[in-house]
Design an enzyme around this catalytic site. Structure first.
Site, PDB file in Angstrom:
ATOM      1  N   ARG A  97       0.801  -1.243   0.000  1.00 52.27           N
ATOM      2  CA  ARG A  97       0.000   0.000   0.000  1.00 52.27           C
ATOM      3  C   ARG A  97       0.820   1.273   0.000  1.00 52.27           C
ATOM      4  NH1 ARG A  97      -2.656  -3.448   3.192  1.00 52.27           N
ATOM      5  NH2 ARG A  97      -4.564  -4.259   2.254  1.00 52.27           N
ATOM      6  N   LYS A 136       3.969  11.513 -10.807  1.00 52.91           N
ATOM      7  CA  LYS A 136       3.188  10.638 -11.692  1.00 52.91           C
ATOM      8  C   LYS A 136       3.974   9.354 -11.899  1.00 52.91           C
ATOM      9  CE  LYS A 136       0.415  13.759 -14.558  1.00 52.91           C
ATOM     10  NZ  LYS A 136       0.144  14.171 -15.955  1.00 52.91           N
ATOM     11  N   GLU A 158      11.921  18.866 -23.966  1.00 49.57           N
ATOM     12  CA  GLU A 158      11.086  19.152 -22.791  1.00 49.57           C
ATOM     13  C   GLU A 158      11.572  20.412 -22.069  1.00 49.57           C
ATOM     14  OE1 GLU A 158       8.322  17.539 -22.152  1.00 49.57           O
ATOM     15  OE2 GLU A 158       8.534  15.432 -22.727  1.00 49.57           O
ATOM     16  N   LYS A 167       8.543  23.013 -13.257  1.00 45.66           N
ATOM     17  CA  LYS A 167       7.723  21.824 -12.993  1.00 45.66           C
ATOM     18  C   LYS A 167       7.252  21.818 -11.540  1.00 45.66           C
ATOM     19  CE  LYS A 167       6.404  17.358 -13.827  1.00 45.66           C
ATOM     20  NZ  LYS A 167       6.528  16.170 -14.636  1.00 45.66           N
ATOM     21  N   GLU A 217      -3.470  17.476 -11.536  1.00 49.17           N
ATOM     22  CA  GLU A 217      -3.868  17.913 -12.868  1.00 49.17           C
ATOM     23  C   GLU A 217      -5.366  18.204 -12.999  1.00 49.17           C
ATOM     24  OE1 GLU A 217      -1.532  16.108 -15.991  1.00 49.17           O
ATOM     25  OE2 GLU A 217      -3.073  16.551 -17.472  1.00 49.17           O
ATOM     26  N   ARG A 238      -1.801  22.113 -14.484  1.00 46.95           N
ATOM     27  CA  ARG A 238      -0.736  21.141 -14.746  1.00 46.95           C
ATOM     28  C   ARG A 238      -0.773  20.665 -16.201  1.00 46.95           C
ATOM     29  NH1 ARG A 238       1.639  16.176 -10.925  1.00 46.95           N
ATOM     30  NH2 ARG A 238       3.107  15.434 -12.500  1.00 46.95           N
ATOM     31  N   ASN A 255       1.519  19.758 -21.026  1.00 47.81           N
ATOM     32  CA  ASN A 255       1.274  18.944 -22.217  1.00 47.81           C
ATOM     33  C   ASN A 255       1.427  19.727 -23.513  1.00 47.81           C
ATOM     34  OD1 ASN A 255       0.676  16.597 -20.755  1.00 47.81           O
ATOM     35  ND2 ASN A 255      -1.380  17.341 -20.334  1.00 47.81           N
ATOM     36  N   HIS A 282       2.070  17.928 -26.686  1.00 43.42           N
ATOM     37  CA  HIS A 282       1.939  16.501 -26.392  1.00 43.42           C
ATOM     38  C   HIS A 282       0.776  15.811 -27.096  1.00 43.42           C
ATOM     39  CE1 HIS A 282       5.152  17.135 -23.621  1.00 43.42           C
ATOM     40  NE2 HIS A 282       5.102  15.898 -23.141  1.00 43.42           N
ATOM     41  N   HIS A 305       1.896  12.797 -29.082  1.00 40.65           N
ATOM     42  CA  HIS A 305       1.456  11.425 -28.807  1.00 40.65           C
ATOM     43  C   HIS A 305       0.900  10.773 -30.072  1.00 40.65           C
ATOM     44  CE1 HIS A 305       0.961  12.330 -24.235  1.00 40.65           C
ATOM     45  NE2 HIS A 305       2.177  11.905 -24.528  1.00 40.65           N
ATOM     46  N   HIS A 333      10.137  10.224 -27.628  1.00 41.93           N
ATOM     47  CA  HIS A 333       9.090  11.104 -27.102  1.00 41.93           C
ATOM     48  C   HIS A 333       9.428  12.581 -27.333  1.00 41.93           C
ATOM     49  CE1 HIS A 333       5.983  12.591 -24.421  1.00 41.93           C
ATOM     50  NE2 HIS A 333       6.903  13.251 -23.735  1.00 41.93           N
TER      51      HIS A 333
HETATM   52  N1  LIG Z   1       6.040  10.503 -14.865  1.00 40.18           N
HETATM   53  C1  LIG Z   1       6.059  11.561 -15.622  1.00 40.18           C
HETATM   54  O1  LIG Z   1       5.627  12.655 -15.229  1.00 40.18           O
HETATM   55  C2  LIG Z   1       6.640  11.457 -16.985  1.00 40.18           C
HETATM   56  C3  LIG Z   1       6.932  12.614 -17.718  1.00 40.18           C
HETATM   57  C4  LIG Z   1       7.555  12.466 -18.957  1.00 40.18           C
HETATM   58  C5  LIG Z   1       7.869  11.203 -19.444  1.00 40.18           C
HETATM   59  N2  LIG Z   1       7.567  10.104 -18.706  1.00 40.18           N
HETATM   60  C6  LIG Z   1       7.905   8.755 -19.176  1.00 40.18           C
HETATM   61  O2  LIG Z   1       9.317   8.666 -19.258  1.00 40.18           O
HETATM   62  C7  LIG Z   1       9.654   7.649 -20.201  1.00 40.18           C
HETATM   63  C8  LIG Z   1      10.770   8.165 -21.078  1.00 40.18           C
HETATM   64  O3  LIG Z   1      11.889   8.421 -20.277  1.00 40.18           O
HETATM   65  P1  LIG Z   1      13.352   8.527 -20.904  1.00 40.18           P
HETATM   66  O4  LIG Z   1      13.322   9.445 -22.051  1.00 40.18           O
HETATM   67  O5  LIG Z   1      14.259   8.782 -19.782  1.00 40.18           O
HETATM   68  O6  LIG Z   1      13.560   7.085 -21.554  1.00 40.18           O
HETATM   69  P2  LIG Z   1      14.267   5.742 -20.998  1.00 40.18           P
HETATM   70  O7  LIG Z   1      14.035   5.563 -19.570  1.00 40.18           O
HETATM   71  O8  LIG Z   1      13.830   4.674 -21.911  1.00 40.18           O
HETATM   72  O9  LIG Z   1      15.810   6.055 -21.242  1.00 40.18           O
HETATM   73  C9  LIG Z   1      16.294   6.220 -22.558  1.00 40.18           C
HETATM   74  C10 LIG Z   1      17.494   5.286 -22.831  1.00 40.18           C
HETATM   75  O10 LIG Z   1      18.641   5.799 -22.177  1.00 40.18           O
HETATM   76  C11 LIG Z   1      19.247   4.777 -21.378  1.00 40.18           C
HETATM   77  N3  LIG Z   1      19.933   5.469 -20.293  1.00 40.18           N
HETATM   78  C12 LIG Z   1      19.403   5.991 -19.162  1.00 40.18           C
HETATM   79  N4  LIG Z   1      20.331   6.691 -18.500  1.00 40.18           N
HETATM   80  C13 LIG Z   1      21.477   6.608 -19.206  1.00 40.18           C
HETATM   81  C14 LIG Z   1      22.778   7.136 -19.033  1.00 40.18           C
HETATM   82  N5  LIG Z   1      23.048   7.969 -18.019  1.00 40.18           N
HETATM   83  N6  LIG Z   1      23.714   6.837 -19.947  1.00 40.18           N
HETATM   84  C15 LIG Z   1      23.418   6.051 -21.019  1.00 40.18           C
HETATM   85  N7  LIG Z   1      22.215   5.538 -21.239  1.00 40.18           N
HETATM   86  C16 LIG Z   1      21.239   5.822 -20.350  1.00 40.18           C
HETATM   87  C17 LIG Z   1      18.089   3.914 -20.998  1.00 40.18           C
HETATM   88  O11 LIG Z   1      18.518   2.637 -20.581  1.00 40.18           O
HETATM   89  C18 LIG Z   1      17.300   3.889 -22.299  1.00 40.18           C
HETATM   90  O12 LIG Z   1      17.871   2.977 -23.194  1.00 40.18           O
HETATM   91  C19 LIG Z   1       8.390   7.337 -20.960  1.00 40.18           C
HETATM   92  O13 LIG Z   1       7.904   6.090 -20.531  1.00 40.18           O
HETATM   93  C20 LIG Z   1       7.438   8.447 -20.554  1.00 40.18           C
HETATM   94  O14 LIG Z   1       6.079   8.039 -20.552  1.00 40.18           O
HETATM   95  C21 LIG Z   1       6.968  10.209 -17.501  1.00 40.18           C
HETATM   96 ZN   LIG Z   2       6.720  14.805 -22.335  1.00 40.09          ZN
END
Ligand SMILES: NC(=O)c1ccc[n+]([C@@H]2O[C@H](COP(=O)([O-])OP(=O)(O)OC[C@H]3O[C@@H](n4cnc5c(N)ncnc54)[C@H](O)[C@@H]3O)[C@@H](O)[C@H]2O)c1
Ligand SMILES: [Zn+2]
Length: 356
Positions: free
Chosen positions: A118, A140, A182, A224, A234, A238, A242, A245, A249, A262
């Site tokens: 939980r 999130k 971003e 942020k 949101e 918030r 987007n 986005h 998307h 992304h």
């Molecule tokens: N929670 C939120 O508010 C929120 C906001 C934006 C995006 N997201 C989510 O985030 C995700 C995308 O995140 P991301 O862009 O970090 O992608 P990711 O986590 O897939 O990382 C991108 C790549 O970089 C590699 N990597 C990570 N750190 C590294 C480093 N220091 N050196 C070398 N390689 C490294 C990872 O293994 C991966 O292959 C999506 O799933 C998206 O939905 C969430």
């Molecule tokens: Zn985004």
């Protein structure tokens, strides 16, 4: 080191930003309660940075969980896997989960922390630019469902966010640029001074100048944190985050996940939002051109892929989660650097933008 605070009453937490922070165990120690941790990372990040946490976790009862790398693993099976490993090693309600990696690791392991017995404490240790400026802050957490991205999840704020800019040295160029999309987004939401700074410092960012990166991350997290503090779940503002986005998307889904990163899709999406704003007379062509020029400097795309045509866009945008009560809400720009949320836009103008 720079420090920020996300002000959410008893759920408030600090964000630490600086070069080499993973070499400072004293930064993490105060946020670990009890005597056990679960460290979640992936097969790419583990060999690079997991060892840096030894000084923190070796004195505790630590469970290492290494996930396969990829957005396709941000799902219920991985969530179950994390929980299984934690149950096997008898993690309890006092265990602190450490999420070391990009947004995928942060989202799924944050959700694992939100739901394990939980809800347990967790710390975000983001290692991609995107996760540093966006996903690690704001609480999130979640996973993808076969019928939709990020559809299953929970709001669960971390105890702290530790951003070591040195980890960006191993990130590939394309991922770095995707993160910059971003960063640029915050500027166009409501900070034109930041846009000017980005325009003057883009080369430094691309070359991974630690000072420039730390500043860009600080300013992004500041935006942020402010928006999250004002509207944690949101209900309204918030959704400004987007910007680009809804279009983005549609590009990601239309192309098939993984083809476009992304941030790349968001870059093209911001241009489309700007073009729609121009059609309403809120921006002029030179504003749109300046947005494109900055994105190009960051080595980001400025137009959607030809493969996603207007019909497909319309279809994909209508299932976006920003469709509320059947009405599509978009983040558009009233003027350059002044975004707002509206459902009141001209459908013919939208068609014109989609028929690029
Ligand atoms: N929670 C939120 O508010 C929120 C906001 C934006 C995006 N997201 C989510 O985030 C995700 C995308 O995140 P991301 O862009 O970090 O992608 P990711 O986590 O897939 O990382 C991108 C790549 O970089 C590699 N990597 C990570 N750190 C590294 C480093 N220091 N050196 C070398 N390689 C490294 C990872 O293994 C991966 O292959 C999506 O799933 C998206 O939905 C969430
Ligand atoms: Zn985004």
């Amino acid at each position: 080191m720079r420090t920020l605070h996300v002000n959410l009453g008893e759920r408030s937490y600090p964000i630490y930003i600086g070069q080499g922070l993973l070499d400072q165990p004293a930064l993490l120690d105060p946020y670990i309660q009890g005597n056990s941790t679960a460290t979640v990372t992936n097969t790419t990040v583990s060999p690079l940075y997991r060892q840096k946490l030894d000084a923190v976790v070796d004195k505790l009862n630590n469970t290492d969980i290494v996930l396969p790398d990829g957005e396709e693993y941000k799902n219920m099976d991985t969530l179950q896997h994390i929980h299984t490993e934690m149950l096997k090693t008898r993690c309890d309600r006092k265990t602190t989960l450490l999420a070391l990696g990009g947004g995928v690791v942060g989202d799924v392991s944050g959700f694992a922390a939100a739901t394990y017995q939980r809800g347990i404490n967790f710390i975000q240790i983001p290692t991609t630019l995107l996760s540093m400026v966006d996903s690690s802050v704001g609480g999130k957490t979640g996973v993808n469902h076969p019928l939709g991205k990020n559809m299953i999840g929970a709001f669960h704020q971390p105890q702290s966010v530790i951003i070591d800019t040195a980890t960006l040295n191993t990130l590939d160029d394309r991922q770095l640029s995707a993160g910059i999309a971003e960063v640029i987004k915050y500027g166009y939401i409501n900070d034109l001074d930041f846009i000017e700074w980005l325009d003057n410092n883009m080369e430094k960012l691309l070359q991974r100048d630690p000072g420039a990166l730390a500043y860009a991350i600080y300013r992004s997290c500041e935006h942020k944190a402010k928006i999250v503090a004002a509207d944690e779940k949101e209900a309204g503002q918030r959704a400004l985050l987007n910007l680009g986005h809804t279009f983005g998307h549609a590009i990601e889904t239309g192309m098939g996940y993984g083809k476009w990163l992304h941030g790349e899709a968001i870059a093209a999406g911001m241009v489309m939002a700007a073009e729609l704003s121009r059609e309403h007379g809120w921006l002029n062509q030179s504003d749109v051109d300046s947005i494109k020029a900055l994105l190009q400097k960051a080595k980001l795309p400025t137009a959607p892929p030809k493969e996603v045509d207007a019909n497909r866009f319309t279809e994909l945008m209508s299932i976006d989660k920003k469709v509320q009560d059947g009405v599509l809400h978009l983040v558009l720009m009233k003027s350059l650097g002044e975004s707002f949320i509206t459902s009141d836009f001209d459908t013919d103008a939208l068609k014109k933008v989609l028929n690029y």
